[in-house]
Enzyme design. Structure first.
Site, PDB file in Angstrom:
ATOM      1  N   CYS A   2      -0.685 -14.215  -5.305  1.00 33.32           N
ATOM      2  CA  CYS A   2      -0.850 -14.125  -3.857  1.00 33.32           C
ATOM      3  C   CYS A   2      -0.183 -12.857  -3.348  1.00 33.32           C
ATOM      4  O   CYS A   2       0.538 -12.191  -4.077  1.00 33.32           O
ATOM      5  CB  CYS A   2      -0.198 -15.328  -3.191  1.00 33.32           C
ATOM      6  SG  CYS A   2      -0.663 -16.872  -3.985  1.00 33.32           S
ATOM      7  N   ARG A  27      -5.245  -9.383  -3.475  1.00 36.64           N
ATOM      8  CA  ARG A  27      -4.443 -10.279  -4.325  1.00 36.64           C
ATOM      9  C   ARG A  27      -4.794 -11.753  -4.115  1.00 36.64           C
ATOM     10  O   ARG A  27      -4.396 -12.606  -4.901  1.00 36.64           O
ATOM     11  CB  ARG A  27      -2.942 -10.104  -4.010  1.00 36.64           C
ATOM     12  CG  ARG A  27      -2.361  -8.812  -4.530  1.00 36.64           C
ATOM     13  CD  ARG A  27      -0.857  -8.826  -4.375  1.00 36.64           C
ATOM     14  NE  ARG A  27      -0.233  -9.834  -5.205  1.00 36.64           N
ATOM     15  CZ  ARG A  27       0.266  -9.625  -6.404  1.00 36.64           C
ATOM     16  NH1 ARG A  27       0.223  -8.427  -6.930  1.00 36.64           N
ATOM     17  NH2 ARG A  27       0.821 -10.599  -7.084  1.00 36.64           N
ATOM     18  N   TRP A  74      -4.009 -17.067  -3.122  1.00 39.38           N
ATOM     19  CA  TRP A  74      -4.977 -17.247  -4.208  1.00 39.38           C
ATOM     20  C   TRP A  74      -4.591 -18.582  -4.813  1.00 39.38           C
ATOM     21  O   TRP A  74      -3.602 -18.678  -5.531  1.00 39.38           O
ATOM     22  CB  TRP A  74      -4.833 -16.097  -5.216  1.00 39.38           C
ATOM     23  CG  TRP A  74      -5.740 -16.200  -6.392  1.00 39.38           C
ATOM     24  CD1 TRP A  74      -5.403 -16.629  -7.643  1.00 39.38           C
ATOM     25  CD2 TRP A  74      -7.124 -15.834  -6.465  1.00 39.38           C
ATOM     26  NE1 TRP A  74      -6.495 -16.558  -8.469  1.00 39.38           N
ATOM     27  CE2 TRP A  74      -7.563 -16.080  -7.777  1.00 39.38           C
ATOM     28  CE3 TRP A  74      -8.041 -15.335  -5.538  1.00 39.38           C
ATOM     29  CZ2 TRP A  74      -8.870 -15.847  -8.192  1.00 39.38           C
ATOM     30  CZ3 TRP A  74      -9.328 -15.094  -5.956  1.00 39.38           C
ATOM     31  CH2 TRP A  74      -9.730 -15.348  -7.264  1.00 39.38           C
ATOM     32  N   ASN A 100       4.731 -16.634  -4.330  1.00 37.64           N
ATOM     33  CA  ASN A 100       3.677 -16.232  -5.252  1.00 37.64           C
ATOM     34  C   ASN A 100       4.143 -16.638  -6.641  1.00 37.64           C
ATOM     35  O   ASN A 100       5.229 -16.253  -7.058  1.00 37.64           O
ATOM     36  CB  ASN A 100       3.484 -14.706  -5.171  1.00 37.64           C
ATOM     37  CG  ASN A 100       2.596 -14.183  -6.279  1.00 37.64           C
ATOM     38  OD1 ASN A 100       1.718 -14.891  -6.780  1.00 37.64           O
ATOM     39  ND2 ASN A 100       2.825 -12.944  -6.665  1.00 37.64           N
ATOM     40  N   GLY A 101       3.347 -17.442  -7.343  1.00 37.58           N
ATOM     41  CA  GLY A 101       3.744 -17.871  -8.686  1.00 37.58           C
ATOM     42  C   GLY A 101       3.508 -19.356  -8.845  1.00 37.58           C
ATOM     43  O   GLY A 101       2.724 -19.955  -8.103  1.00 37.58           O
ATOM     44  N   GLU A 482     -18.655  -8.728 -27.175  1.00 40.43           N
ATOM     45  CA  GLU A 482     -17.948  -8.448 -25.927  1.00 40.43           C
ATOM     46  C   GLU A 482     -17.588  -6.955 -25.839  1.00 40.43           C
ATOM     47  O   GLU A 482     -17.725  -6.335 -24.782  1.00 40.43           O
ATOM     48  CB  GLU A 482     -16.692  -9.337 -25.818  1.00 40.43           C
ATOM     49  CG  GLU A 482     -15.785  -9.076 -24.643  1.00 40.43           C
ATOM     50  CD  GLU A 482     -16.474  -9.163 -23.273  1.00 40.43           C
ATOM     51  OE1 GLU A 482     -17.611  -9.615 -23.184  1.00 40.43           O
ATOM     52  OE2 GLU A 482     -15.837  -8.728 -22.296  1.00 40.43           O
ATOM     53  N   LYS A 486     -18.826  -4.294 -22.921  1.00 37.00           N
ATOM     54  CA  LYS A 486     -17.893  -3.503 -22.105  1.00 37.00           C
ATOM     55  C   LYS A 486     -18.299  -2.039 -22.115  1.00 37.00           C
ATOM     56  O   LYS A 486     -18.319  -1.375 -21.091  1.00 37.00           O
ATOM     57  CB  LYS A 486     -16.456  -3.609 -22.630  1.00 37.00           C
ATOM     58  CG  LYS A 486     -15.657  -4.836 -22.319  1.00 37.00           C
ATOM     59  CD  LYS A 486     -15.331  -5.094 -20.880  1.00 37.00           C
ATOM     60  CE  LYS A 486     -16.433  -5.860 -20.220  1.00 37.00           C
ATOM     61  NZ  LYS A 486     -16.326  -7.288 -20.207  1.00 37.00           N
ATOM     62  N   GLU A 489     -21.547  -1.396 -20.095  1.00 38.01           N
ATOM     63  CA  GLU A 489     -21.512  -1.586 -18.647  1.00 38.01           C
ATOM     64  C   GLU A 489     -20.696  -0.530 -17.917  1.00 38.01           C
ATOM     65  O   GLU A 489     -21.056  -0.153 -16.810  1.00 38.01           O
ATOM     66  CB  GLU A 489     -21.098  -3.028 -18.315  1.00 38.01           C
ATOM     67  CG  GLU A 489     -19.729  -3.299 -17.850  1.00 38.01           C
ATOM     68  CD  GLU A 489     -19.498  -4.782 -17.529  1.00 38.01           C
ATOM     69  OE1 GLU A 489     -18.769  -5.415 -18.295  1.00 38.01           O
ATOM     70  OE2 GLU A 489     -20.009  -5.277 -16.511  1.00 38.01           O
ATOM     71  N   HIS A 505     -31.156  -6.297 -42.437  1.00 35.78           N
ATOM     72  CA  HIS A 505     -32.455  -6.870 -42.043  1.00 35.78           C
ATOM     73  C   HIS A 505     -33.122  -6.047 -40.952  1.00 35.78           C
ATOM     74  O   HIS A 505     -33.957  -6.558 -40.216  1.00 35.78           O
ATOM     75  CB  HIS A 505     -32.268  -8.320 -41.601  1.00 35.78           C
ATOM     76  CG  HIS A 505     -31.732  -9.186 -42.696  1.00 35.78           C
ATOM     77  ND1 HIS A 505     -32.471  -9.536 -43.801  1.00 35.78           N
ATOM     78  CD2 HIS A 505     -30.491  -9.707 -42.894  1.00 35.78           C
ATOM     79  CE1 HIS A 505     -31.722 -10.271 -44.618  1.00 35.78           C
ATOM     80  NE2 HIS A 505     -30.516 -10.378 -44.090  1.00 35.78           N
ATOM     81  N   LYS A 604     -19.990  -7.591  -8.936  1.00 39.37           N
ATOM     82  CA  LYS A 604     -18.936  -8.413  -9.530  1.00 39.37           C
ATOM     83  C   LYS A 604     -19.394  -9.851  -9.676  1.00 39.37           C
ATOM     84  O   LYS A 604     -19.156 -10.490 -10.686  1.00 39.37           O
ATOM     85  CB  LYS A 604     -17.666  -8.337  -8.672  1.00 39.37           C
ATOM     86  CG  LYS A 604     -16.505  -9.165  -9.199  1.00 39.37           C
ATOM     87  CD  LYS A 604     -16.031  -8.651 -10.545  1.00 39.37           C
ATOM     88  CE  LYS A 604     -14.974  -9.502 -11.185  1.00 39.37           C
ATOM     89  NZ  LYS A 604     -14.923  -9.265 -12.652  1.00 39.37           N
TER      90      LYS A 604
END
Ligand code: M6R
Length: 609
Positions: A2, A27, A74, A100-101, A482, A486, A489, A505, A604
């Site tokens: 947060c 945040r 958040w 925050n936490g 993955e 990355k 993109e 093959h 996003k």
């Protein structure tokens, strides 16, 4: 993750609080609130939704007063709502807190406080701090804060305010950022520099275990026993934009570097104290019910789908349950074979991806039980699924997903261990061994992030190639997928991942002199076979960049370069091998001058089909 602000001085507090929160909205943005002291009273205003809702709410009647705190949330404990928004107060309203936490032991503290007669209004872990402060307060605010800090476990940046002590704000830090900005006749508190950079560049960046006693004309830094600490003033020379990215050039790089913390936060509270197993009490299903599924489907898109592939490996290997993985856009049109004995796990960082949400709804329609792994509390997918497990990665801003992937892997690993315990498929000693290795992962990711120079060099050397291939077997193949996503993109290089055994093959025809091949070779059971595949591409004069575990001397005999990651169990090594691949993609994009955080044609959150 947060955002926090605080002000003490001679000017009205609320303009700074709102301006600071605006700078911190990245945040957290599910709710916001401010508290301002005036004339013996503290007025609190909060609102669910973006900060603009709060601003609208207070526009007609601005809060008066020169002492205040604010928060943009958040959600972790408790869904986004007006009641769960910060600041939080004790019963009397004398003490106000923003946080925050995560307070890990909040449940036991809450029980204790309720027994003493305290009345709680929110579902948050934070509220317990305000009541605890009220409980231990004996006329000395500072002493009461030390006492509270000695009782709470977990991670925090906290700001305390009291109407009995309107000459001071007290803040404390453990594992979450906190900075005090030094003004002239006024001082500022914030979780991050962007909030204060327009007011001052002279700061104290608090370290873990440090407490700041912030008055209008002075700031004293102390440890948790109240002993003063000599602290140097840090002069910030970042511009506002760099400050928002924590000094990193891009959010993607910042988020790559946030992975040790994100992964640690995701494990937090989910491991038994003696390390003998996993705690997923947040799942509202009994062990018997969770053990009753005869098939698991994992459905997701993009990076989350790649995490699902690793998830399949974990669940099948550890819990011995059949798992199918599908991309959401295919699953929903496949007339999938799922029924009441199927568990469908949907994975989504944002919790809003339209195809994943549709697949979730389709699974429910077919009678399956559904579990969401997501990063956003209160998101559509979190609300729709029968059960939810959250990754605690904090907001991911860059389009390229990085910390979401590693935290999803952590959740899958823990879920697989949890299911293994139910199914009785693992020896207790093996569970203990895996958990002790799991706990080392955050530090090992940090280690992987310490020396990025060789990766920068590769990116410069090969960043202008047209094609790059990624190969690997078993879990290495999943990570290769993955890594190649990355690179595609963010750098727009054509990158493909292949299961090493598949090369012959067809794809081997594309391997010609100078083509870079990123070869992952960490899986012991297929190591020799992987080496043979590497020799195949070397024989066609490819340039091989190998990724191996520390102590592997063999690979360098065949690869042109080798990047080593710390040694761990081969099940956990994807959490480490993906990091150099993320960095390689990032630096290749930089080499090519691409807009890293906003790659062309991509969004996003994909909320359209
Ligand atoms: O929010 P989600 O996890 O549902 O998003 C899924 C994909 O759109 C996402 O992972 C995408 O592939 C990333 N940009 C990859 O870095």
């Amino acid at each position: 993750m947060c955002g926090i602000v605080g002000y003490i001085g001679e000017k009205p507090a609320s303009p700074f609080l709102i301006e600071g929160l605006t700078k911190l909205e990245y945040r957290g943005y599910d709710s916001a609130g401010i508290a301002v002291y005036n004339d013996g009273n503290i007025r609190i205003e909060k609102s669910v939704g973006r900060l603009s809702s709060l601003v609208e709410k207070i526009d007609g009647e601005p809060l008066k007063g020169c002492l205040g705190i604010g928060h943009t949330r958040w959600a972790t404990h408790g869904r986004p709502s007006d009641l769960n928004a910060h600041p939080h107060t004790d019963c009397s309203g004398d003490f106000v807190v923003v946080h925050n936490g995560i307070i890990e032991n909040y449940l036991s503290l809450k029980e204790e406080l309720i027994e003493k007669g305290h009345q709680f209004h929110s579902e948050t872990d934070t509220e317990v701090v305000a009541h605890l402060l009220e409980d231990v307060y004996d006329g000395d605010f500072e002493e009461a804060v030390y006492s509270v800090l000695s009782r709470i476990e977990g991670s925090y940046s906290l700001v305390f305010m009291s109407k009995k002590h309107p000459d001071v704000l007290i803040c404390a830090k453990k594992e979450n950022p906190l900075v005090v900005g030094l003004g002239d006749g006024e001082n500022f508190i914030a979780s991050d520099i962007p909030a204060i950079i327009n007011k001052t560049r002279r700061t104290f960046i608090l370290g873990d275990g440090e407490i700041a006693i912030v008055k209008r004309d002075s700031v004293a830094i102390k440890n948790r026993r109240g002993v003063p600490i000599e602290k140097k003033v840090f002069t910030v020379n970042w511009n506002a934009e760099a400050a928002e990215k924590g000094g990193y050039e891009h959010f993607m790089l910042k988020e790559i570097h946030e992975q040790p913390k994100a992964v640690k936060d995701t494990m937090r509270e989910r491991i038994k104290k003696d390390g003998s197993g996993v705690l997923l009490g947040e799942l509202g299903w009994t062990s018997k019910f969770l053990g009753s599924f005869n098939k698991v489907y994992i459905v997701a898109c993009g990076t989350a789908y790649h995490a699902g592939l690793v998830g399949k490996f974990y669940i099948e290997k550890l819990a011995r349950i059949l798992v199918e993985v599908d991309v959401a856009s295919e699953f929903r049109y496949r007339n999938p074979i799922v029924d009441k004995n199927t568990l469908v796990i949907v994975v989504s960082q944002s919790g809003e991806t339209s195809d994943t949400l549709a697949a979730l709804k389709e699974s429910k329609r077919l009678g399956a039980k559904t579990l969401a792994l997501t990063n956003v509390v209160g998101s559509s997918i979190a609300r729709e699924a029968d059960q939810v497990l959250y990754t605690w990665a904090g907001p991911e801003i860059a389009v390229a997903s990085t910390k979401a992937y590693t935290t999803q892997l952590i959740l899958f690993f823990m879920l697989a261990l949890y299911m293994a315990e139910i199914k009785n498929t693992l020896q207790p000693a093996r569970v203990k061994e895996l958990i002790s290795l799991l706990k080392k992962v955050p530090a090992q990711i940090s280690e992987t992030l310490t020396d990025v120079e060789p990766i920068k060099t590769f990116a410069k050397r090969y960043g202008f190639n047209e094609d790059v291939f990624y190969i690997g077997r078993s879990l290495d193949y999943d990570v290769a997928l993955e890594g190649s996503l990355k690179l595609k993109e963010v750098s727009y290089i054509h990158a493909e991942a292949y299961a090493s055994g598949e090369l012959k093959h067809g794809t081997l025809a594309l391997i010609v002199e100078g083509v870079p091949v990123i070869a992952l070779a960490t899986q012991k059971s297929v190591y020799e076979k992987t080496l043979s595949n590497i020799k195949e591409v070397k024989a066609r004069d490819a340039v091989v960049i190998g990724i191996a575990a520390e102590g592997d001397e063999e690979l360098s005999k065949y690869a042109d370069h080798v990047i080593h990651v710390p040694e761990t169990d081969e099940l956990l090594i994807p959490l480490l091998t993906v990091v150099p691949l993320q960095l390689l993609a990032y630096y290749a994009a930089i080499t090519r001058g691409c807009d890293v955080d906003k790659p062309r044609n991509l969004a996003k959150s994909v909320t359209v089909e």
